[in-house]
Design an enzyme around this catalytic site. Structure first.
Site, PDB file in Angstrom:
ATOM      1  N   ASP A 101       0.866  -1.163   0.000  1.00  0.00           N
ATOM      2  CA  ASP A 101       0.000   0.000   0.000  1.00  0.00           C
ATOM      3  C   ASP A 101       0.911   1.223   0.000  1.00  0.00           C
ATOM      4  OD1 ASP A 101      -2.265   1.738   0.562  1.00  0.00           O
ATOM      5  OD2 ASP A 101      -3.208  -0.045   1.380  1.00  0.00           O
ATOM      6  N   ASP A 204      -2.933   4.662  -2.568  1.00  0.00           N
ATOM      7  CA  ASP A 204      -3.999   5.250  -1.759  1.00  0.00           C
ATOM      8  C   ASP A 204      -4.451   6.602  -2.325  1.00  0.00           C
ATOM      9  OD1 ASP A 204      -5.408   4.971   0.916  1.00  0.00           O
ATOM     10  OD2 ASP A 204      -4.461   6.929   1.226  1.00  0.00           O
ATOM     11  N   GLU A 258      -6.406   3.789  -5.921  1.00  0.00           N
ATOM     12  CA  GLU A 258      -7.717   4.042  -5.334  1.00  0.00           C
ATOM     13  C   GLU A 258      -8.183   5.387  -5.865  1.00  0.00           C
ATOM     14  OE1 GLU A 258      -9.854   4.279  -0.977  1.00  0.00           O
ATOM     15  OE2 GLU A 258      -7.991   5.331  -1.334  1.00  0.00           O
ATOM     16  N   HIS A 331     -10.890  -2.802   3.540  1.00  0.00           N
ATOM     17  CA  HIS A 331     -10.799  -2.387   4.940  1.00  0.00           C
ATOM     18  C   HIS A 331     -11.578  -1.111   5.253  1.00  0.00           C
ATOM     19  CE1 HIS A 331      -8.041   0.058   2.744  1.00  0.00           C
ATOM     20  NE2 HIS A 331      -7.896   0.861   3.792  1.00  0.00           N
ATOM     21  N   ASP A 332     -12.163  -0.490   4.230  1.00  0.00           N
ATOM     22  CA  ASP A 332     -12.954   0.727   4.460  1.00  0.00           C
ATOM     23  C   ASP A 332     -14.459   0.473   4.360  1.00  0.00           C
ATOM     24  OD1 ASP A 332     -10.700   2.372   4.701  1.00  0.00           O
ATOM     25  OD2 ASP A 332     -10.669   2.844   2.560  1.00  0.00           O
TER      26      ASP A 332
HETATM   27  O1  ISL Z   1     -13.806   5.075   3.872  1.00  0.00           O
HETATM   28  C1  ISL Z   1     -14.145   6.099   3.324  1.00  0.00           C
HETATM   29  C2  ISL Z   1     -15.223   6.911   3.789  1.00  0.00           C
HETATM   30  O2  ISL Z   1     -15.814   6.252   4.789  1.00  0.00           O
HETATM   31  C3  ISL Z   1     -13.512   6.557   2.141  1.00  0.00           C
HETATM   32  O3  ISL Z   1     -13.907   7.827   1.800  1.00  0.00           O
HETATM   33  C4  ISL Z   1     -12.028   6.538   2.331  1.00  0.00           C
HETATM   34  O4  ISL Z   1     -11.657   7.481   3.272  1.00  0.00           O
HETATM   35  C5  ISL Z   1     -11.396   6.845   1.031  1.00  0.00           C
HETATM   36  O5  ISL Z   1     -11.746   5.795   0.185  1.00  0.00           O
HETATM   37  C6  ISL Z   1      -9.908   6.923   1.171  1.00  0.00           C
HETATM   38  O6  ISL Z   1      -9.399   5.755   1.738  1.00  0.00           O
HETATM   39  C7  ISL Z   1      -8.038   5.585   1.859  1.00  0.00           C
HETATM   40  O7  ISL Z   1      -7.362   6.708   2.373  1.00  0.00           O
HETATM   41  C8  ISL Z   1      -7.646   7.078   3.711  1.00  0.00           C
HETATM   42  C9  ISL Z   1      -7.607   5.887   4.677  1.00  0.00           C
HETATM   43  O8  ISL Z   1      -8.187   6.248   5.895  1.00  0.00           O
HETATM   44  C10 ISL Z   1      -8.326   4.687   4.117  1.00  0.00           C
HETATM   45  O9  ISL Z   1      -8.207   3.585   4.971  1.00  0.00           O
HETATM   46  C11 ISL Z   1      -7.746   4.414   2.768  1.00  0.00           C
HETATM   47  O10 ISL Z   1      -8.234   3.231   2.177  1.00  0.00           O
HETATM   48  C12 ISL Z   1      -6.623   8.093   4.114  1.00  0.00           C
HETATM   49  O11 ISL Z   1      -5.341   7.609   3.843  1.00  0.00           O
END
Ligand code: ISL
Ligand code: CA
Length: 554
Positions: A101, A204, A258, A331-332
């Site tokens: 990641d 990310d 992402e 994981h989100d």
């Molecule tokens: O999970 C979300 C909202 O509830 C998404 O908007 C998420 O924050 C977005 O997809 C970005 O995610 C990624 O970056 C974030 C991190 O917290 C997440 O775990 C990651 O997957 C910040 O680095």
């Protein structure tokens, strides 16, 4: 120049590990690298050939590692660099590649660049971030932009009239990609990991790295104020191509970005191979189909036709133009069990959903625990939830004139921690994850949903996934065949055809708890069914029945 970048990602089946919650070998309640190594045979047996590992870099863990304080070192509780090298070697020995990641839209506020930047106005690192004078003599933020966790996007640097930009928590300051020195440093980080043997990156929030430079307030205020300035910013494509040209092209690696709120147009432009930017992106249009405007807190009743239409659009729009990633969990996201038309406690419904997404065109991802049907945590209090996002949102919602009980339940239901409870390996006290109380509580249903049970039951979801992975490997049509949806308006059945010169695969899944007639079945022979969740096949589809047909054209 010789481009070493090949297409192996098209044949990959990628398993996502969230290290904190995978397996704890030194009994501190946190998963670790040795825990990952100890489970590689399990992954090999499942059949996956690549792992996406959520961040293991050194970090204060404000956002569970998505706040990096040192890109070339490991978070000590997870292990050290030697453990990491051993993990890579053990993976490769088993034919499993590794993508790391990479979080380069922002760092942690404890990264030495940021510490230096705010301490010293003349620091060369000052311009690695967005630091701007506040309005009203520094008392107010430079503009009205808002971040993804509901808060304002600026935080004041203590004792000064200056503020820094952060699109996530205030402990995650955004990097200034306009600065060419920063870009060189990022490239060196990528090279460091590729030289160590990793096979690529999950990038990310990669479509946030370029920002419009006006830094003006936006009126009227959309919910995510300023998003026109920081989503798919003006130099995004240029930056991505630069990374490709200077780094990725020199390695046989893959990238998946992402992409927040990506449209099909953006998806095509980011993944068109001719542009040399990313190999694929995560497009969330289908996982967002059960909410309004991409905001998970505004969720609505699931509608199969909406889900079908969005996946269809992803498939059709990228045909011949780019490559898709396929996923239903990460994981989100809350768990897929009980979501997307499935029913908790009904394994057939998870099999139907599984085959539905897995055989679409693209690279499938499986999130840890998805293969055994891990369920949501069913939280009952905010103390059980650790995620900074949930707590931030709770604070914001509490100040609004909204029905408190209902809002609270929504946070329990959609909290990202639903996906982050420990992987359950067996029915022992701490689920075989650890010998002590883990950092976050285990699922209450651990005696039912665990790996041990799954391995002992030949009808388990685990074996269904194993079968799907094997089938995909054996039939090239799943990788390169064309895609065509059948009966797109049918509200109960998700059906499609994959076809190349030699073979044709038809996937038909019912998302109904009643028997359903389906005319297309008349064209097909039961003897061609290769994967299914029912032993006997009636004329009509049984509740949550799935059938995968293989028709040999030769
Ligand atoms: O999970 C979300 C909202 O509830 C998404 O908007 C998420 O924050 C977005 O997809 C970005 O995610 C990624 O970056 C974030 C991190 O917290 C997440 O775990 C990651 O997957 C910040 O680095
Ligand atoms: Ca541990």
């Amino acid at each position: 120049m010789n481009n070493k970048h090949t297409n192996w990602y098209k044949n990959a089946v990628i398993y996502q590990i969230y290290p904190r919650s995978f397996c704890d070998t030194n009994n501190d309640g946190l998963g670790d690298i040795n825990g990952i190594i100890s489970k590689l045979d399990y992954l090999k047996e499942l059949g996956v050939n690549c792992v996406w590992l959520s961040p293991i870099y050194d970090s204060p863990q404000k956002d569970n590692g998505y706040d990096i304080s040192n890109y070339t070192d490991i978070y000590p509780p997870f292990g050290n660099m030697n453990d990491c090298k051993k993990m890579i070697a053990e993976m490769h020995k088993r034919g499993i590649r590794l993508i790391m990641d990479l979080v380069v839209n922002h760092t942690s506020d404890k990264h030495k660049w940021f510490i230096d930047a705010i301490k010293d106005k003349n620091s060369p690192y000052r311009d690695y971030y967005y630091i701007r004078k506040g309005k009203k003599n520094g008392k107010k933020p430079p503009n009205n932009w808002k971040g993804f966790f509901g808060e304002g996007a600026w935080t004041r640097i203590e004792g000064t009239d200056e503020w820094y930009l952060h699109l996530f928590t205030k402990e995650q300051p955004d990097l200034n990609w306009e600065n060419p020195k920063l870009r060189e440093d990022i490239k060196n980080i990528l090279r460091f990991w590729l030289d160590l043997g990793v096979d690529g990156f999950r990038c990310d929030v990669i479509n946030l790295i370029s920002k419009k430079q006006d830094f003006k307030s936006r009126f009227p205020k959309p919910a995510l104020t300023g998003s026109d300035a920081f989503i798919n910013g003006p130099r995004l494509h240029e930056y991505l191509h630069e990374l490709y040209r200077d780094v990725y092209a020199n390695y046989d690696c893959m990238t998946v970005g992402e992409a927040v709120m990506a449209t099909s147009k953006v998806n095509i432009s980011l993944t068109d191979p001719a542009r040399e930017e990313l190999d694929m992106i995560f497009n969330f249009s289908h996982t967002d189909s059960d909410n309004i405007g991409g905001v998970k807190y505004f969720y609505r009743k699931f509608k199969l036709t909406r889900f079908k239409n969005r996946l269809n659009k992803q498939q059709v729009s990228l045909e011949g133009k780019g490559w898709n990633s396929l996923f239903i969990e990460n994981h989100d996201q809350r768990r897929s069990v009980g979501r997307f038309g499935t029913v908790e406690g009904n394994i057939n419904s998870s099999k139907a959903l599984g085959a539905t997404y897995f055989f679409l065109k693209g690279t499938p991802f499986i999130y840890q625990g998805q293969e055994i049907g891990m369920r949501n945590a069913h939280f009952k209090s905010m103390d059980e939830i650790k995620d900074v996002e949930s707590h931030n949102i709770k604070g914001i919602l509490d100040k609004m004139p909204l029905p408190k009980k209902k809002m609270q339940q929504i946070i329990y239901d959609v909290s990202r921690d639903n996906a982050r409870t420990p992987m359950i390996w067996d029915n022992s006290e701490f689920g075989g994850f650890s010998n002590i109380e883990p950092w976050i509580r285990l699922n209450k249903d651990k005696d039912i949903v665990n790996v041990k049970n799954a391995l002992e039951d030949k009808n388990s979801l685990y074996y269904f996934y194993q079968e799907m992975i094997k089938f995909k490997k054996e039939h090239q049509v799943i990788t390169d065949g064309s895609f065509k949806m059948i009966a797109i308006n049918n509200p109960h059945i998700f059906a499609y055809v994959r076809e190349n010169e030699d073979e044709k695969v038809v996937v038909i899944s019912s998302f109904s708890n009643k028997p359903r007639k389906f005319k297309y079945l008349e064209r097909l022979c039961d003897s061609d069914i290769k994967i299914t969740n029912y032993e006997k096949h009636e004329k009509a589809l049984q509740p949550f029945e799935v059938r995968v047909y293989l028709i040999d054209k030769k």
